[in-house]
Write a protein that holds these residues in place. Structure first.
Motif, PDB file in Angstrom:
ATOM      1  N   MET A   1      -6.631 -23.024 -57.539  1.00  0.00           N
ATOM      2  CA  MET A   1      -5.758 -21.815 -56.953  1.00  0.00           C
ATOM      3  C   MET A   1      -4.946 -22.180 -56.159  1.00  0.00           C
ATOM      4  O   MET A   1      -4.964 -22.009 -54.968  1.00  0.00           O
ATOM      5  CB  MET A   1      -6.858 -20.523 -56.872  1.00  0.00           C
ATOM      6  CG  MET A   1      -5.941 -19.265 -57.445  1.00  0.00           C
ATOM      7  SD  MET A   1      -7.647 -18.083 -57.710  1.00  0.00           S
ATOM      8  CE  MET A   1      -7.769 -18.212 -55.642  1.00  0.00           C
ATOM      9  N   THR A   2      -3.787 -21.372 -56.816  1.00  0.00           N
ATOM     10  CA  THR A   2      -2.299 -20.863 -55.841  1.00  0.00           C
ATOM     11  C   THR A   2      -2.287 -20.068 -55.368  1.00  0.00           C
ATOM     12  O   THR A   2      -2.690 -19.205 -56.659  1.00  0.00           O
ATOM     13  CB  THR A   2      -1.424 -21.595 -56.445  1.00  0.00           C
ATOM     14  OG1 THR A   2      -1.222 -22.834 -57.056  1.00  0.00           O
ATOM     15  CG2 THR A   2       0.299 -21.504 -55.506  1.00  0.00           C
ATOM     16  N   LEU A   3      -2.128 -19.322 -54.165  1.00  0.00           N
ATOM     17  CA  LEU A   3      -1.906 -18.472 -54.310  1.00  0.00           C
ATOM     18  C   LEU A   3       0.210 -17.242 -53.791  1.00  0.00           C
ATOM     19  O   LEU A   3       0.202 -18.599 -53.407  1.00  0.00           O
ATOM     20  CB  LEU A   3      -2.042 -18.142 -52.451  1.00  0.00           C
ATOM     21  CG  LEU A   3      -3.480 -17.932 -52.408  1.00  0.00           C
ATOM     22  CD1 LEU A   3      -4.010 -18.341 -50.835  1.00  0.00           C
ATOM     23  CD2 LEU A   3      -4.431 -17.323 -53.749  1.00  0.00           C
ATOM     24  N   GLY A   4      -0.145 -16.238 -54.572  1.00  0.00           N
ATOM     25  CA  GLY A   4       1.233 -16.287 -54.814  1.00  0.00           C
ATOM     26  C   GLY A   4       1.922 -14.671 -54.064  1.00  0.00           C
ATOM     27  O   GLY A   4       0.588 -14.160 -53.456  1.00  0.00           O
ATOM     28  N   THR A   5       2.971 -14.840 -53.555  1.00  0.00           N
ATOM     29  CA  THR A   5       3.336 -13.956 -52.092  1.00  0.00           C
ATOM     30  C   THR A   5       4.487 -12.875 -52.830  1.00  0.00           C
ATOM     31  O   THR A   5       4.651 -12.302 -51.943  1.00  0.00           O
ATOM     32  CB  THR A   5       3.496 -14.067 -51.055  1.00  0.00           C
ATOM     33  OG1 THR A   5       4.620 -15.151 -51.309  1.00  0.00           O
ATOM     34  CG2 THR A   5       2.588 -16.018 -51.384  1.00  0.00           C
ATOM     35  N   SER A   6       4.704 -12.764 -54.773  1.00  0.00           N
ATOM     36  CA  SER A   6       5.394 -11.786 -54.683  1.00  0.00           C
ATOM     37  C   SER A   6       5.366 -10.344 -54.369  1.00  0.00           C
ATOM     38  O   SER A   6       6.619  -9.736 -54.058  1.00  0.00           O
ATOM     39  CB  SER A   6       5.422 -11.647 -55.853  1.00  0.00           C
ATOM     40  OG  SER A   6       4.256 -11.499 -56.935  1.00  0.00           O
ATOM     41  N   GLY A   7       4.455 -10.194 -54.167  1.00  0.00           N
ATOM     42  CA  GLY A   7       3.962  -8.839 -52.671  1.00  0.00           C
ATOM     43  C   GLY A   7       4.017  -8.532 -52.466  1.00  0.00           C
ATOM     44  O   GLY A   7       3.522  -7.190 -51.686  1.00  0.00           O
ATOM     45  N   LEU A   8       4.248  -9.582 -51.267  1.00  0.00           N
ATOM     46  CA  LEU A   8       4.828  -9.287 -49.721  1.00  0.00           C
ATOM     47  C   LEU A   8       6.197  -9.010 -49.544  1.00  0.00           C
ATOM     48  O   LEU A   8       7.451  -8.931 -50.500  1.00  0.00           O
ATOM     49  CB  LEU A   8       4.311 -10.444 -49.150  1.00  0.00           C
ATOM     50  CG  LEU A   8       3.208 -11.041 -49.151  1.00  0.00           C
ATOM     51  CD1 LEU A   8       2.807 -13.172 -48.576  1.00  0.00           C
ATOM     52  CD2 LEU A   8       2.255 -10.777 -48.080  1.00  0.00           C
ATOM     53  N   GLY A   9       6.004  -8.074 -48.670  1.00  0.00           N
ATOM     54  CA  GLY A   9       7.112  -7.289 -48.685  1.00  0.00           C
ATOM     55  C   GLY A   9       7.661  -6.191 -49.437  1.00  0.00           C
ATOM     56  O   GLY A   9       9.343  -6.745 -48.929  1.00  0.00           O
ATOM     57  N   HIS A  10       7.304  -5.253 -49.354  1.00  0.00           N
ATOM     58  CA  HIS A  10       7.629  -4.215 -50.246  1.00  0.00           C
ATOM     59  C   HIS A  10       7.322  -2.976 -49.636  1.00  0.00           C
ATOM     60  O   HIS A  10       7.664  -2.355 -49.996  1.00  0.00           O
ATOM     61  CB  HIS A  10       6.648  -3.981 -52.251  1.00  0.00           C
ATOM     62  CG  HIS A  10       7.580  -5.489 -52.539  1.00  0.00           C
ATOM     63  ND1 HIS A  10       8.960  -5.738 -53.409  1.00  0.00           N
ATOM     64  CD2 HIS A  10       6.760  -6.732 -53.173  1.00  0.00           C
ATOM     65  CE1 HIS A  10       9.023  -6.468 -53.790  1.00  0.00           C
ATOM     66  NE2 HIS A  10       8.007  -6.638 -53.940  1.00  0.00           N
ATOM     67  N   GLY A  11       7.343  -2.795 -48.276  1.00  0.00           N
ATOM     68  CA  GLY A  11       6.980  -1.815 -47.597  1.00  0.00           C
ATOM     69  C   GLY A  11       8.402  -1.175 -47.075  1.00  0.00           C
ATOM     70  O   GLY A  11       9.201  -1.399 -48.153  1.00  0.00           O
ATOM     71  N   PRO A  12       8.197  -0.506 -47.122  1.00  0.00           N
ATOM     72  CA  PRO A  12       9.282   0.930 -45.878  1.00  0.00           C
ATOM     73  C   PRO A  12      10.888   0.429 -46.237  1.00  0.00           C
ATOM     74  O   PRO A  12      10.276  -0.756 -44.924  1.00  0.00           O
ATOM     75  CB  PRO A  12       9.229   2.062 -45.868  1.00  0.00           C
ATOM     76  CG  PRO A  12       8.153   2.266 -45.643  1.00  0.00           C
ATOM     77  CD  PRO A  12       7.136   0.464 -46.214  1.00  0.00           C
ATOM     78  N   ASP A  13      11.385   0.093 -46.722  1.00  0.00           N
ATOM     79  CA  ASP A  13      12.779  -0.431 -46.141  1.00  0.00           C
ATOM     80  C   ASP A  13      12.502  -2.249 -46.032  1.00  0.00           C
ATOM     81  O   ASP A  13      13.595  -2.757 -45.176  1.00  0.00           O
ATOM     82  CB  ASP A  13      13.317   0.011 -44.635  1.00  0.00           C
ATOM     83  CG  ASP A  13      13.664   1.609 -44.746  1.00  0.00           C
ATOM     84  OD1 ASP A  13      14.456   1.722 -46.406  1.00  0.00           O
ATOM     85  OD2 ASP A  13      13.719   2.187 -44.600  1.00  0.00           O
ATOM     86  N   GLY A  14      11.786  -2.134 -47.169  1.00  0.00           N
ATOM     87  CA  GLY A  14      11.172  -4.040 -46.653  1.00  0.00           C
ATOM     88  C   GLY A  14      10.792  -4.744 -45.127  1.00  0.00           C
ATOM     89  O   GLY A  14      10.585  -5.729 -44.991  1.00  0.00           O
ATOM     90  N   ALA A  15      10.358  -3.431 -44.700  1.00  0.00           N
ATOM     91  CA  ALA A  15       9.903  -3.496 -43.384  1.00  0.00           C
ATOM     92  C   ALA A  15       8.432  -4.615 -43.034  1.00  0.00           C
ATOM     93  O   ALA A  15       7.826  -4.240 -43.725  1.00  0.00           O
ATOM     94  CB  ALA A  15       9.798  -2.485 -42.940  1.00  0.00           C
ATOM     95  N   ALA A  16       8.530  -4.958 -42.596  1.00  0.00           N
ATOM     96  CA  ALA A  16       7.192  -6.319 -42.230  1.00  0.00           C
ATOM     97  C   ALA A  16       6.028  -5.721 -41.001  1.00  0.00           C
ATOM     98  O   ALA A  16       6.359  -5.323 -39.963  1.00  0.00           O
ATOM     99  CB  ALA A  16       7.366  -7.668 -41.600  1.00  0.00           C
TER     100      ALA A  16
END
Length: 293
Positions: A1-16
């Motif tokens: 299984m490969t882990l996809g990361t399209s959901g990362l970085g979608h916080g307010p203003d893209g803040a990490a």
């Protein structure tokens, strides 16, 4: 299984934030050895987050590979040789890596096949990066099966990634997957849950492949839910195992955006799915797919 990361970085203003970084660290330090990102995911924040986690860990953990994708210019739609080279430079800078084991042409919807393959086209840049040793292999990653078939038949690529076209409710990429594997290509099958329908269930407002699921499809999935319940198997587990049991699929890409989601996915992976369940699913007949490409 490969882990996809399209959901990362979608916080307010893209803040990490701390949760995003915790997720990135979990992806890199868990039991799975492939982490998939792309230049455009989260407007670049996915790669930024992974890069910060890589730096905190002192490098990519042994045995783990981070792979990425070349994307069009989000402002202009440009997707030529120069754009792919810039995309690669942006990605490696964010990740803090000099080379990538795999780099893929991604969602090339703003250009034609002829433009991509021609002189000065996007594919020319991928070949150059491979020849220079900047990437280990090149691939093509998109949705529409007919479009992907053209790229697969060039013989240029080592890897195919298809999404939303080989799931419990859409088998349209089955022949393409077999053809690519027959050519010796490595095949990644992404979005086994269809963007949510096969994970969240047949509820009002559910979507498949980023589109509203029609009544006919929801009704079919409702029948699927009853069959799976009779075997005490979550529909999501059946959806994941459906992809992973195909001998032509080298790895199934599952989007994960939190340590909790990773643990849930691992539980689905460990679920025992009896062979009888597949027979009963087949008896449901062909599902009414929403995709027509």
């Amino acid at each position: 299984m490969t882990l996809g990361t399209s959901g990362l970085g979608h916080g307010p203003d893209g803040a990490a934030d701390a949760a995003d970084l915790a997720a990135a660290r979990a992806l890199l330090t868990g039991a799975h050895t492939l982490v998939d990102t792309a230049n455009m995911y989260g407007g670049g924040r996915s790669e930024v987050l992974l890069g910060r986690a890589i730096a905190e860990l002192g490098g990519v953990p042994a045995g783990v590979q981070v792979i990425s994708k070349a994307d069009r210019d989000l402002a202009t739609g440009a997707f030529d040789r120069d754009r792919v080279l810039r995309s690669f430079e942006e990605s490696t800078a964010r990740l803090g890596l000099d080379t990538l084991p795999l780099y893929q042409l991604h969602d090339q919807y703003t250009i034609t096949f002829a433009e991509a393959m021609g002189p000065g086209g996007a594919v020319r840049a991928l070949i150059e990066l491979r020849e220079q040793g900047a990437v280990g292999a090149i691939g093509v990653a998109a949705g529409p099966t007919a479009m992907l078939t053209e790229y697969v038949r060039t013989g240029v690529f080592e890897v195919l990634l298809t999404h939303n076209r080989y799931t419990l409710v859409d088998r349209s990429a089955a022949d393409l997957i077999a053809e690519a594997a027959g050519q010796g290509m490595t095949v990644f099958n992404a979005a086994p849950f269809g963007g949510g329908l096969l994970a969240a269930g047949a509820h009002a407002g559910a979507t498949y492949a980023y589109r509203a699921a029609p009544h006919e499809l929801l009704a079919w999935v409702a029948r699927l839910e009853l069959v799976c319940a009779a075997h005490d198997v979550p529909v999501a587990a059946a959806a994941l195992h459906f992809s992973m049991r195909n001998p032509h699929v080298a790895s199934t890409v599952v989007g994960v955006r939190s340590p909790e989601r990773l643990a849930q996915t691992d539980a689905l992976l460990a679920t025992d799915v009896p062979e009888d369940l597949w027979t009963e699913i087949d008896r449901l007949g062909t599902p009414p797919s929403t995709l027509d490409d």
